[in-house]
Design an enzyme around this catalytic site. Sequence first.
Site, PDB file in Angstrom:
ATOM      1  CG  HIS A  26       1.102  -8.800   2.743  1.00  0.00           C
ATOM      2  ND1 HIS A  26       1.831  -7.912   3.518  1.00  0.00           N
ATOM      3  CD2 HIS A  26      -0.154  -8.281   2.631  1.00  0.00           C
ATOM      4  CE1 HIS A  26       1.048  -6.901   3.862  1.00  0.00           C
ATOM      5  NE2 HIS A  26      -0.156  -7.099   3.336  1.00  0.00           N
ATOM      6  CG  HIS A 261      -3.558 -10.028   0.617  1.00  0.00           C
ATOM      7  ND1 HIS A 261      -2.702  -9.707  -0.412  1.00  0.00           N
ATOM      8  CD2 HIS A 261      -3.716  -8.881   1.356  1.00  0.00           C
ATOM      9  CE1 HIS A 261      -2.353  -8.433  -0.311  1.00  0.00           C
ATOM     10  NE2 HIS A 261      -2.962  -7.910   0.752  1.00  0.00           N
ATOM     11  CD  GLU A 410      -2.331  17.579 -12.488  1.00  0.00           C
ATOM     12  OE1 GLU A 410      -2.784  18.630 -12.975  1.00  0.00           O
ATOM     13  OE2 GLU A 410      -2.916  16.473 -12.571  1.00  0.00           O
ATOM     14  CG  HIS A 472      -7.936  26.819 -10.457  1.00  0.00           C
ATOM     15  ND1 HIS A 472      -9.169  26.205 -10.489  1.00  0.00           N
ATOM     16  CD2 HIS A 472      -7.327  26.481 -11.630  1.00  0.00           C
ATOM     17  CE1 HIS A 472      -9.310  25.543 -11.628  1.00  0.00           C
ATOM     18  NE2 HIS A 472      -8.207  25.678 -12.334  1.00  0.00           N
TER      19      HIS A 472
END
Length: 664
Positions: A26, A261, A410, A472
């Site tokens: 890049h 890029h 999280e 869950h």
Amino acid sequence: MVDDWRCINTLKALSVDTVQKANSGHPGAPVGMSPFAYVLWTKIMRYSPANPDWINRDRFVLSNGHACALLYSLLHLTGYQSFTLDELKKFRQLRSKTPGHPECHFSGIEVTTGPLGQGVSNAVGLAIAQEHLGATFNKPGFEIFNNYTFVFVGDGCLQEGVSSESASLAGHLGLGRLIVLYDDNEITIDGKTELSFTEDVLKRYESYGWHTQYVANGDNDLASIQRAIEVAKKVLDRPSLIKIRTTIGKGSKLQGTEKVHGAPLAADDVVQLKQSLGLDPKMTFHVPEDVLKVYRSQIEKGQRAESEWNALFKQYSQKFPKEAAEISRRFKRELPVGWKDKLPRYKPSDAALATRQSSQKVLTAIGEIIPELIGGSADLTHSNLTILPKTTDFQKKTPAGRYIRYGVREHGMAAISNGLHAYGALIPFCATFLNFISYAYGAVTLSALSRHQVIYIMTHDSIGLGEDGPTHQPVEKLAACRALPFLLTFRPADGNEVSGAYAAALEHAQPSVIALSRQAVPNLVGSSIEAVNQGGYILSRPKDGVRPKVILVGTGTEVSLCVEAATLLEKNGVATQVVSFPCWELFEQQSLEYRQQVFIPAVPVVSVEAASTFGWSKYAHAHVGLETFGESGPAKDVYKYFGITADNIARKAEGLINDSRARL
């Protein structure tokens, strides 16, 4: 005096040559960011190329890791011994020190980056570490820990959700020594950012509680860049974001477009670019001596700063010998003497506990003797049971605290934990329900790749959590964790094994997942702290020492079911061996002789785990487990529904024995 632009243009050309030689990489971002990279690395940042591990160095994180040709070029130019010109020429080649994205195995690279958003989140952890250690050890006249953490980010990093989680927490905590330089080049891989990213980033970060600035001409205005960073350094009550407008691939025929890029420039483009920079296009990897002298002056500058710090620390050691010894111990990654003696041990007569409760007892027992333990929960403290004793929360006004309130973040929590470990002197833990490790999995992967010693305390580890149901209940999560190289996955069966899991996690320089139950389990005859380090072990043998006809192997809450099933089988004359298998990875490190004692060749094996059976075929011939998602209901009813009972385990074992006989 060498002109700044001569130095910057050399940096641009070296980055481009690095990509061209590899024919991969890049070039656009390194060229666009070179002006502010030069300002930071030569005029502001404190670091010591001669000793990359100097404790109080400023930390640098390249969050947009795809621009690593820039970082490798800077490390070479400023004198880091690992990054020779030959290593730059090996960019993206097998086993080089210059891989396609930065990896922290190599001296001078603070954290492994590449997946966007991870690096800036790691940087929040680095900044928390500095604040905490400073609050713990600094004394009047002795600022032992006062470094800054500098970060480069691009639009992609700021679009990733993990960076938003981490930035929000950083603002809440007021991490004033965290400074982020945002390369606002208005380009993503798809094209202009206006296609998908039109928010006002500065206003968003202001709402997080950050100090923000804008440099309108990052291509040319070095004075404004330097001034903005210096201003940010003085704002010590909140983190800083400096938005710098740049042109990606400045000077290339493709400048300002996505085409510059992620691919090497065309040969004629390299020629005209170097000509526009006042450089000889025929020369590659060329660093003029006067330019090199400017960059290499950082060696002496860094040694001087380090020597001043060493002198300060020597005085500190004389005045505060206990604290100085503690700092040295922690940075050597040595655990305190006698810490293992504090681990709880259990007898079969002791009360049954959920393994998450046993985990809380471990944290209570060792939290004080191992003060480098720092961490928290993603808003599940009273479910995960992760409170540390005799400490306070880490907050803006109480940075000496060791308990971090992560909120419902999280992914950010896990990425921040990687940064905490990367700083040194700390062992981080973080907690949520096992099912939600999937939110954090990107950062957990980098924990493993980087060997960050993060302890992931994951409770509610199976369908045993019951009524909350399949949204869950983790089914495939254990298999996913076990699939990660260099990650230890523990599922302890009782209190002794919980203590053993923590002992192993603290003694192995790699990340660990400790999966813990909501429901109570008995303390088993034959379990021990020490046996956990073998990964799997024989919990009980057949009566009278005869050769077993079947082996039952289980983890966690199902080991006690295996013991019950073995009793039923023995009553029917079926000699049965029970194996507790808390950590597959540690078991695989044992000798073949030992492994064949546990799993005796030609003896059929039944695995029992209240989760996906995926992966168990490596050890077992038949399985009691799940092939689908869980169900909502009381834990006992859910277990019975899926056949995870002692009766069904015994039936499965007898059927396997009969099938094995038929095949013989």
